[in-house]
Structures are given as C-alpha cells and as structure tokens.
Write an enzyme that holds these catalytic residues in place. Structure first.
Site: not given
Length: 428
Positions: A9, A47, A51, A78
């Site tokens: 985080r 996530h 994007r 990632d």
C-alpha cells in the site's frame, strides 16, 4: 528500464502506471486470484479499473516470456513479488529475465515489494521468500536504468551502482553505492569464476543459454575469444581440405558470424551510423540507439566482410593465429572498459566498467601471449596492428561521443580483427 520498489500500500503500482504513460502498454500481471481469494480479487479489480483502454493485459506466471512476445513498445510488469511467490520453492529464472529485459526494444517498468525492511519472518518459508525476492530485486536493479523507492505515494530515486556523478558533499545520499550488479542468480551473493565464464560465453556467443552480463564475466572475455578463434581455425583448416582458399575463407567469415551471433557486427553498424556522419553528440547517441541500419553502417559492414574474406584467402589456415587475434580483440575490449569513460548516463555496458578498473583479465593476457608465441611473426604483427586499429576506433568514439558504448566495443573488435588479419597477410 525502471524498477519501482515499495512496501504494501505504498502507491508503487500507481507510480509505475504513471511512469508507463497513457499510450499503448502491455500490462503483464503475474497473479490471477483464485475463487476463494476475495482480497486479492478486489485488488486486481482496482488495478483493472485504473488501466487505460489502450493497454493490453497479459496474465501469466512467466513475465520473461511475456516480455519476449511483446517484442517492442512499453511493458509494465506488476509484480516481481507475485512472480516469486507463485514459483515452486521461490526459485525463478532471474538471469533469463534480465537478459530479456536488456534485449527488449522499448521502455519497461517493473514493480516489486521491498520486503527486507520489516521484522524477521517467523517461519522458514517466510525467510526463504524474503531472501529470494531480495536477490531478484538486486539482480533486476543491476540492469535497470533507474530504481525508484515509493514511500507513502512519494518516490525517491536511488543511486545506481554504475553511475559516477559528482555530488555536493552536503547533499544527502539515499543509499550507499554497492556492487549489486554482481548478483544475477538466486542463492548467491557473488558470482563465482565458473559463473563469470558461463556469462561471458552466453553474452559473446549464441551458446551457453541466456545470461545477463555482470562484472564477473569481463575477465573471461579474452578466454572465450581464444576459444572462438580456435574453433574458427579448425573450420578454416577443414574447409581448406575441400575447397580452394577463396571458398574456405568465405566459410570462415560465415562461421564467425554464426559463432558471434552477429553481436559485434551489429555494434559496428550502429557505431558507424553514429560516429561517421556529421552530427552533434546527442544526435550521435540517438542514432546509435536506433536499431535501423543506415548507409554508413551498411557500408562499413560490407567493407569489413570483404577485407576479412580477402585476408583469410591470402593466408594459410592457422588456428593459433585466429585464436591469438580473437583473444586480443576481447582483451582490448576489457582494457577499454577500464580506461575509457562510458558515454551514456546508464546502459547495459556500465556493469563492465566496475571490474575493468579493479581486476585485469590476467588469464586472457597469459593465454594471448602463449598463442602469439606459438604462431610467431604473423601473430605479432597482427596483434600489434589489431591493438592500434581498435585504439583508433576508441579514440574516435571518445572525441565524438565522450567515451565508449556497447556498440563502440563491437566496432573496435571487428575493425581490430580485420586490420590484424590484413597485417598478418601482408607481404612484409
């Protein structure tokens, strides 16, 4: 190539996404959550929502293969953390990954966790994971152009081991300089001699498997060169038993291209395109980084091939001669990395400079001297001419771009060998 490190985080993924930009990006996700992993599924969903629509997502447990398939363009991985966590025994092919990163024609951003700042893991598995990921981070950082540590959403640029930039003595340093470039495989803090030899073979030839270069490989360059010369000499002698000298010479030239994987000729083409035309320093470096071949590069390559063929056709087959010249050319390469500044702020060849000033390739020097003694006058003249020609290429590079690059080393090798062959074939 940028490695983005941070704790849980910390904002490292968001930082990496900003670095990758909004254009077409191949997003390599190394974790696919299971049906019972609600927390990870929520993170993945977050996530995905961030994007841009122009990004292509690849979910895989093998980021190396994904990078190779991407071929060009920006890639965001990632993360290295989940890659290591998902591997059996936490063992991953980090050396192969580093080579794929170095070969990628485009920007790369990688995300990984910095797990070494916390408490001592309470389990054996936790300790093995921490150590494995720490070594992977060091290996990737060694070949990256930039390393960023993200803390609470703020990025700190870390010193790269290859940089030697003058600093204000009052300015704080984030980290002390360390030779982390020597770490390229799991479970080892320093490469042993055998690993350095294997890396030299893998870097200079298509054989030996994929391996990222490191300082430990450089002292073995002349040894690998001597072996390549001996192999080519054997091919030369065998071809001469079947064909006339001109055809045998052509076979050797072709075999040399195969044995070297055209690595040095590629450097010759790029260096000629950058060093020979009238350009400013910045533009020269840009041209040399461009994979396209220009007129100067093509012309230089053609001339070198013809001269090498003609010199070999005029000489009697001699494995010791080729071994001495090929050994001397790689020995010159090692010497230049210690005596000449690196022309770029960062790059793949920076790791070679560190060892060039610390440890001379003594084995290569001794081996080269023995080969010259076995061959006699032709080798003496050839090696001297090779050294002068290679030095001339390096002098031109220093004057025009301020130092050497990997391409310049390749050009010095090819020009030096060619002039050495011509000198050995001359009617003195």
């Amino acid at each position: 190539m940028t490695l983005v490190l941070g704790g849980a985080r910390s904002g490292k993924s968001a930082m990496a996404e900003r670095l990758a930009g909004s254009g077409p990006v191949t997003y390599v996700a190394t974790w696919a959550p299971g049906a019972d992993d609600a927390d990870m599924a929520a993170r993945v969903a977050l996530h995905r929502a961030r994007r841009p629509s122009t990004w292509t997502t690849v979910e895989t447990d093998d980021p190396t293969a994904a990078i190779v398939r991407a071929a060009s363009g920006t890639v965001l991985v990632d993360s290295l953390t989940t890659w290591v966590a998902g591997a059996a025994g936490y063992e991953v092919g980090v050396a192969t990954l580093c080579r794929a990163l170095a070969d990628h024609d485009g920007d790369v951003v990688l995300v990984s966790d910095e797990v070494g700042l916390g408490v001592h893991p309470s389990t054996e598995a936790g300790r093995r994971f921490r150590d494995a990921l720490g070594l992977v981070n060091q290996a990737v950082a060694a070949v990256a152009d930039d390393v960023v540590l993200v803390v609470a959403g703020h990025a700190l640029g870390l010193d790269h081991p290859s940089r030697h930039v003058a600093r204000d003595s009052r300015a704080p340093r984030v980290v002390k300089r360390a030779d982390v470039a020597e770490i390229t495989t799991l479970g080892a803090h320093r490469l042993r001699s055998g690993e350095g030899a294997a890396q030299a073979l893998a870097f200079l030839t298509p054989f030996g498997g994929a391996a990222a270069p490191s300082p430990s490989a450089l002292p073995w360059f002349p040894v690998v060169g001597a072996g390549m010369g001996l192999a080519l000499g054997g091919i030369w002698w065998s071809a001469a038993q079947i064909w006339v000298p001109a055809v045998a010479a052509a076979v050797v030239v072709a075999a040399d291209l195969v044995v070297t994987g055209m690595l040095h000729f590629d450097g010759l083409v790029d260096a000629a395109d950058g060093l020979l035309p009238p350009l400013d320093r910045a533009r020269r470096l840009e041209v040399m980084a461009d994979p396209a071949a220009g007129a100067f590069g093509v012309g230089a390559a053609v001339v070198m091939v013809l001269l090498r063929w003609a010199a070999l056709a005029a000489l009697a087959p001699s494995a010791p001669l080729l071994s001495a010249l090929w050994c001397a050319s790689r020995l010159a390469m090692a010497g230049f990395t210690g005596a000449v500044p690196y022309a770029r702020a960062s790059g793949l060849a920076t790791s070679f400079r560190q060892v060039g000033r610390r440890r001379a390739p003594i084995v290569g020097i001794v081996l080269g001297a023995v080969l010259v003694a076995l061959t006699g006058g032709d080798a003496v003249v050839g090696v001297v001419a090779l050294a002068l020609a290679a030095a001339a290429v390096m002098t031109l590079a220093v004057r025009r771009i301020g130092g050497f690059t990997g391409d310049v080393l390749g050009a010095a090798t090819i020009v030096g060998e060619t002039v050495g062959l011509l000198a050995a074939a001359a009617r003195w």
